[in-house]
Scaffold this motif. Structure first.
Motif, short mmCIF file in Angstrom:
data_model
loop_
_atom_site.label_atom_id
_atom_site.label_comp_id
_atom_site.label_asym_id
_atom_site.label_seq_id
_atom_site.Cartn_x
_atom_site.Cartn_y
_atom_site.Cartn_z
N VAL A 109 0.86 -1.18 0.00
CA VAL A 109 0.00 0.00 0.00
C VAL A 109 0.90 1.23 0.00
O VAL A 109 1.82 1.33 0.82
CB VAL A 109 -0.94 0.02 1.23
CG1 VAL A 109 -1.85 1.24 1.17
CG2 VAL A 109 -1.77 -1.26 1.28
N ALA A 110 0.63 2.15 -0.93
CA ALA A 110 1.53 3.30 -1.08
C ALA A 110 0.74 4.55 -1.45
O ALA A 110 -0.31 4.48 -2.10
CB ALA A 110 2.58 3.01 -2.15
N PHE A 111 1.27 5.70 -0.99
CA PHE A 111 0.77 7.00 -1.40
C PHE A 111 1.60 7.50 -2.57
O PHE A 111 2.80 7.22 -2.67
CB PHE A 111 0.88 8.01 -0.25
CG PHE A 111 -0.27 7.98 0.72
CD1 PHE A 111 -1.40 8.75 0.50
CD2 PHE A 111 -0.21 7.18 1.84
CE1 PHE A 111 -2.45 8.72 1.39
CE2 PHE A 111 -1.25 7.15 2.75
CZ PHE A 111 -2.39 7.93 2.52
N SER A 112 0.95 8.28 -3.42
CA SER A 112 1.68 9.00 -4.45
C SER A 112 1.47 10.49 -4.23
O SER A 112 0.33 10.97 -4.21
CB SER A 112 1.20 8.61 -5.85
OG SER A 112 1.82 9.42 -6.82
N ASP A 113 2.58 11.23 -4.04
CA ASP A 113 2.47 12.67 -3.87
C ASP A 113 2.31 13.37 -5.22
O ASP A 113 2.03 14.56 -5.28
CB ASP A 113 3.72 13.20 -3.15
CG ASP A 113 3.80 12.67 -1.73
OD1 ASP A 113 2.75 12.56 -1.08
OD2 ASP A 113 4.93 12.36 -1.28
N ASP A 114 2.51 12.62 -6.28
CA ASP A 114 2.36 13.14 -7.64
C ASP A 114 0.97 12.75 -8.16
O ASP A 114 0.70 11.56 -8.38
CB ASP A 114 3.45 12.55 -8.54
CG ASP A 114 3.29 12.94 -10.00
OD1 ASP A 114 2.42 13.78 -10.31
OD2 ASP A 114 4.02 12.37 -10.85
N PRO A 115 0.06 13.70 -8.34
CA PRO A 115 -1.32 13.36 -8.74
C PRO A 115 -1.41 12.70 -10.10
O PRO A 115 -2.44 12.09 -10.42
CB PRO A 115 -2.03 14.72 -8.73
CG PRO A 115 -0.96 15.74 -8.88
CD PRO A 115 0.24 15.16 -8.21
N ALA A 116 -0.37 12.77 -10.91
CA ALA A 116 -0.39 12.13 -12.23
C ALA A 116 0.45 10.87 -12.26
O ALA A 116 0.51 10.19 -13.30
CB ALA A 116 0.10 13.12 -13.29
N MET A 117 1.13 10.54 -11.17
CA MET A 117 2.02 9.38 -11.10
C MET A 117 3.00 9.39 -12.26
O MET A 117 3.29 8.36 -12.90
CB MET A 117 1.22 8.07 -11.06
CG MET A 117 0.45 7.88 -9.76
SD MET A 117 -0.39 6.28 -9.63
CE MET A 117 1.00 5.14 -9.58
N SER A 118 3.59 10.55 -12.55
CA SER A 118 4.44 10.73 -13.73
C SER A 118 5.69 9.86 -13.67
O SER A 118 6.07 9.23 -14.67
CB SER A 118 4.84 12.21 -13.86
OG SER A 118 3.69 13.03 -13.90
N LEU A 119 6.35 9.82 -12.51
CA LEU A 119 7.57 9.03 -12.39
C LEU A 119 7.29 7.55 -12.62
O LEU A 119 8.03 6.85 -13.31
CB LEU A 119 8.21 9.24 -11.02
CG LEU A 119 9.02 10.51 -10.80
CD1 LEU A 119 9.46 10.62 -9.34
CD2 LEU A 119 10.24 10.51 -11.71
N PHE A 120 6.23 7.07 -12.01
CA PHE A 120 5.86 5.67 -12.14
C PHE A 120 5.60 5.32 -13.61
O PHE A 120 6.11 4.32 -14.13
CB PHE A 120 4.63 5.38 -11.29
CG PHE A 120 4.20 3.93 -11.29
CD1 PHE A 120 4.69 3.06 -10.34
CD2 PHE A 120 3.29 3.45 -12.22
CE1 PHE A 120 4.29 1.72 -10.32
CE2 PHE A 120 2.90 2.12 -12.22
CZ PHE A 120 3.40 1.25 -11.26
N LEU A 121 4.81 6.17 -14.30
CA LEU A 121 4.47 5.88 -15.69
C LEU A 121 5.68 6.03 -16.61
O LEU A 121 5.81 5.27 -17.59
CB LEU A 121 3.34 6.81 -16.13
CG LEU A 121 1.98 6.54 -15.45
CD1 LEU A 121 0.97 7.63 -15.83
CD2 LEU A 121 1.46 5.16 -15.82
N ALA A 122 6.58 6.96 -16.32
CA ALA A 122 7.78 7.10 -17.16
C ALA A 122 8.66 5.87 -17.03
O ALA A 122 9.21 5.37 -18.05
CB ALA A 122 8.54 8.35 -16.75
N ARG A 123 8.83 5.37 -15.82
CA ARG A 123 9.63 4.16 -15.62
C ARG A 123 8.93 2.95 -16.25
O ARG A 123 9.59 2.04 -16.77
CB ARG A 123 9.89 3.95 -14.13
CG ARG A 123 10.86 4.97 -13.54
CD ARG A 123 10.80 5.01 -12.02
NE ARG A 123 11.30 3.82 -11.39
CZ ARG A 123 12.57 3.62 -11.01
NH1 ARG A 123 13.47 4.56 -11.23
NH2 ARG A 123 12.94 2.50 -10.42
#
Length: 822
Positions: A109-123
């Motif tokens: 279970v994790a929070f994302s401080d990025d509302p677009a999850m940009s880092l996750f999607l780029a990786r």
């Protein structure tokens, strides 16, 4: 009580042994990922995960504020494997995700401080593109190949099991009092800001927040709330909330009046004014009870919601009577009373219904009580309480268990806790004629007999109850279990991460069964005598049973150790209390009518742990029973070595028993909602016939951490491996290292019936190796620990104490001499 072989006249102080001064610091290595791929089609897997993320983002974007609190991006990532190592957690952070929970198998279970999850999607896009030129794997392959799917964390994840039932039975305006767990984000400042935000929202909606509590040491953020069912339902949709559950049920006391009069137990011997202190946190005590008069130094309440320390329920007085005077049955029948070796300080945290006050969190009350006892000089605290809604599930540490682990470390105290009680109807299925011998196997098969919070606490000594010696039974009644078997009402392990829990056991009664109707009954003959502290009771002594009454027997042993070693750590108190354990046979499993030949005997440890604690063997050595003790601080991923002389009696060519028992206790940092609950794991092994520097290098060269699923190998100059040590030189102890090292309280035994071989070209000493395996502790941190080694021989062999003491002293003098000449 029958002592183990080798126990004879005591009175000798334990022998302090110092570690071998060789460099045991781990060389820095890079920990990597292993294993094959889970998803052959990277692009399809990446597209599926991208779709999952789009759904999560859409869900957050379309939701409106709940109780005035804006939606947060929190998600559940279902994984292919269950372990989350430090390296993997760093990978999550680099993907823009802040982990708040890995306690459930194959779920993060994790929070994302990025509302677009940009880092996750780029990786994810990098992974989807496949391997770059010259690479065998795609970028971030190990990370994304381990993810099965992504989904929102919803109300179904937040609602507690009991609350789910209650909400189906109440109207929207009915008032409820609930405990709310708020996600702990990794720092106490943010946690307290989230508690304030939710508290203000509840108050604005017409609810009341009675108490809020946060602990950086245990990773907890909690609040107790009274509000309408409508507000409680809305709390289930607040993203900052982890769990909501109704309050636990009250403790019960299964007591009956006795014919014993106050005159019979008057003028009993009292403890000395200088007798050491032992603490109890419970429902208070009746200080002027004939069994406790003169034994209670202080009976107080540290809560603003409880008026004084007087017991208005009876549970605390019953527990305190065993804590002060030990087993009462024999003393009552003989009217020959022992003088109490301790004085008791009692802190009341339970009301007249044996509940934490309804407007206070248990964590707050227990913290205040433990701090008060520590300030009075108490080193051992008996806590015979349990959260009936807090049964251990998976690897997650219940909140009170995590709190006790943090308090044990910060206050340098020992907590002794029971496993908790379970009614046979919750696990036994049909009551029939075989229940009296089959109940242990039925407990193993049931998910309802697991430990109650705080029994899983890693550093606490957890105690189960045994069937007491049996008296005459009513006609037509049989006992559930035989004397020395685990009680049918005592819950079973394992603990967090399959740690051995309980560690110890003690007699505390059982139930009976009518042979004709198969109904369960509670005759006095199957229970244990305790002080009757119930309000308006006319009796002085009553009878009861359960694990609450087993714990004070172990607290007495631990308090005896603490009195002998007042300047030493809680780690040593625990290690020596463990060292006193007498093995308990697991024949209760093979006696079952449902026993399957070849069933693992290790299952017996889930009931009785390492055995029954004995005050005879805890604080002093004897001429044929010698204990060596040591305390130290080990660096992250380090190795310590202790040379233990082998007595000549171990080489004597005579068929006679001789043996060794090693215990290790430590107090690591903890975090409640993590698969890696303990910051550090320590393990020990025993070898002989090898030079000290070679032993150090062997254990530095290979660290195997099965719980995290990683292996680290470091080449060494000689090409040696720990697994390659011959069996004559690597002592195989029971339980195995892979089993005992899962907990913070460890014990292993080895018995020889014949003489040990001598090594002419190598040292004959035992080398006890203590090894640190880091999970997430700061790299410069030092982990305190205590080690004890017992060497014993039976009466057919010559005494060993003076020989061992002299050899250890000589080795210490030689080592100091070498240090001075450098």
């Amino acid at each position: 009580m029958i002592p183990l072989p080798g126990f004879d006249e005591g009175g000798q102080p334990h022998v302090v042994v110092e570690r071998v001064q060789l460099d045991g610091s781990r060389r820095k290595v890079r920990r990597g990922f292993g294993g094959g791929r889970n998803f052959g089609d990277r692009k399809k897997h990446a597209n599926d995960l991208s779709d999952d993320v789009d759904f999560v983002l859409s869900d957050v974007a379309t939701r409106t504020p709940t109780l005035g609190i804006d939606p947060r991006l929190i998600l559940v990532v279902e994984t292919m494997t269950s372990g989350q190592s430090v390296a993997e957690e760093a990978n999550w952070q680099r993907s823009g995700l802040r982990i708040v929970d890995t306690s459930t198998t194959k779920r993060v279970v994790a929070f994302s401080d990025d509302p677009a999850m940009s880092l996750f999607l780029a990786r994810l896009e990098d992974y989807s593109s496949g391997p770059k030129k010259g690479q065998a794997s795609a970028t971030h392959e190990a990370f994304f190949d381990n993810i099965d799917n992504v989904r929102p964390y919803g109300s179904q994840d937040r609602v507690g099991v009991e609350l789910q039932t209650v909400l189906r039975q109440v109207g929207r305006d009915d008032d409820l009092t609930v405990d709310v767990e708020v996600w702990y984000p990794g720092d106490v400042t943010t946690a307290e800001s989230w508690l304030t935000l939710i508290s203000d929202a509840i108050g604005g909606a017409g609810g009341v927040v009675h108490d809020a509590f946060s602990s950086e040491a245990s990773g907890l953020a909690l609040m107790r709330v009274s509000a309408s069912a409508s507000i409680v339902r809305q709390l289930l949709d607040v993203d900052l909330v982890a769990k909501v559950e109704v309050l636990p049920e009250a403790l019960t006391i299964n007591a009956s009046p006795s014919e014993v009069s106050a005159d019979t137990v008057s003028d009993l011997p009292l403890p000395n004014n200088s007798s050491p202190l032992v603490g109890i946190i419970d429902s208070g005590v009746v200080s002027n009870h004939p069994l406790l008069r003169g034994c209670i130094v202080e009976a107080v309440s540290t809560s603003a919601w409880i008026e004084d320390g007087a017991d208005r329920h009876g549970h605390g007085t019953a527990v305190a009577s065993i804590l002060a005077r030990g087993s009462l049955d024999g003393q009552i029948s003989s009217n020959d009373w022992d003088a109490p070796p301790f004085r008791v300080v009692s802190v009341r945290v339970l009301d007249e219904n044996a509940q934490i006050p309804p407007y206070r969190l248990a964590e707050r009350e227990l913290t205040d009580a433990a701090i008060y006892l520590a300030q009075q000089g108490v080193r051992v605290i008996n806590l015979s309480l349990g959260d009936l809604n807090g049964m251990i599930v998976g690897n997650r540490a219940p909140s009170i268990a995590a709190l006790l682990d943090a308090l044990s470390r910060s206050l340098n105290v020992v907590f002794v806790v029971p496993t908790g009680n379970v009614a046979p109807r919750e696990y036994a299925g049909q009551f029939d004629e075989s229940l009296a011998v089959d109940y242990p196997l039925r407990m193993l098969e049931s998910p309802n007999a697991r430990l109650l919070d705080p029994a899983p606490a890693a550093t606490a000594l957890t105690v189960s109850s045994l069937v007491s010696p049996l008296g005459p039974l009513p006609l037509g009644t049989v006992s559930l279990g035989r004397a020395g078997w685990p009680s049918p009402v005592s819950r079973i392990g394992p603990g967090i991460g399959d740690a051995i829990k309980p560690e110890l056991c003690a007699p505390a009664g059982t139930m009976g069964q009518e042979q004709e109707s198969y109904a369960l009954v509670e005759p006095d003959a199957l229970q244990v005598a305790v002080a009757d502290g119930r309000v308006n009771s006319t009796g002085v002594i009553t009878h009861d049973f359960g694990s609450s009454l087993a714990a004070p027997h172990v607290s007495r042993v631990a308090a005896l150790v603490a009195s002998k070693y007042p300047e030493n750590s809680a780690n040593l108190i625990r290690a020596l209390t463990l060292q006193s354990a007498e093995p308990v046979s697991s024949d209760f499993l093979s006696a079952s009518t449902e026993y399957v030949e070849g069933a693992p005997s290790a299952e017996g440890r889930r009931f009785v742990g390492y055995g029954q604690a004995s005050s005879l063997r805890s604080a002093e050595s004897a001429i044929r029973d010698t204990v060596l003790i040591a305390e130290s601080n080990i660096p992250v991923d380090g190795v310590h070595l202790y040379a233990v002389p082998v007595p000549e009696a171990f080489f004597t060519r005579k068929r006679a028993s001789r043996g060794m028992t090693v215990t290790l206790s430590f107090d690591p940092l903890v975090r409640a909602r993590r698969m890696d609950y303990l910051s550090t794991r320590l393990k020990f092994e025993v070898v002989r016939g090898l030079p000290a520097d070679e032993v150090i290098e062997l254990f530095l060269s290979e660290a195997d951490d099965a719980a995290a699923g990683t292996r680290v190998k470091i080449p060494n100059r000689r090409g040696l491996k720990v697994s390659g040590i011959p069996t004559q030189k690597r002592i195989a102890m029971e339980p195995a290292q892979t089993v005992r090292s899962l907990g913070a309280n460890q014990l292993a035994r080895k018995t020889w019936q014949n003489s040990l071989p001598r090594f002419n070209d190598f040292p004959n000493d035992f080398f006890v190796v203590v090894q640190s395996l880091n999970r997430w502790a700061p790299p410069t941190s030092m982990q305190p620990y205590a080690l004890t080694v017992r060497l014993w021989v039976d009466e057919k062999l010559p005494p060993i104490y003076e020989e061992v003491r002299t050899k250890v002293s000589s080795a210490r003098i030689r080592a100091r001499g070498r240090a001075q000449t450098r």
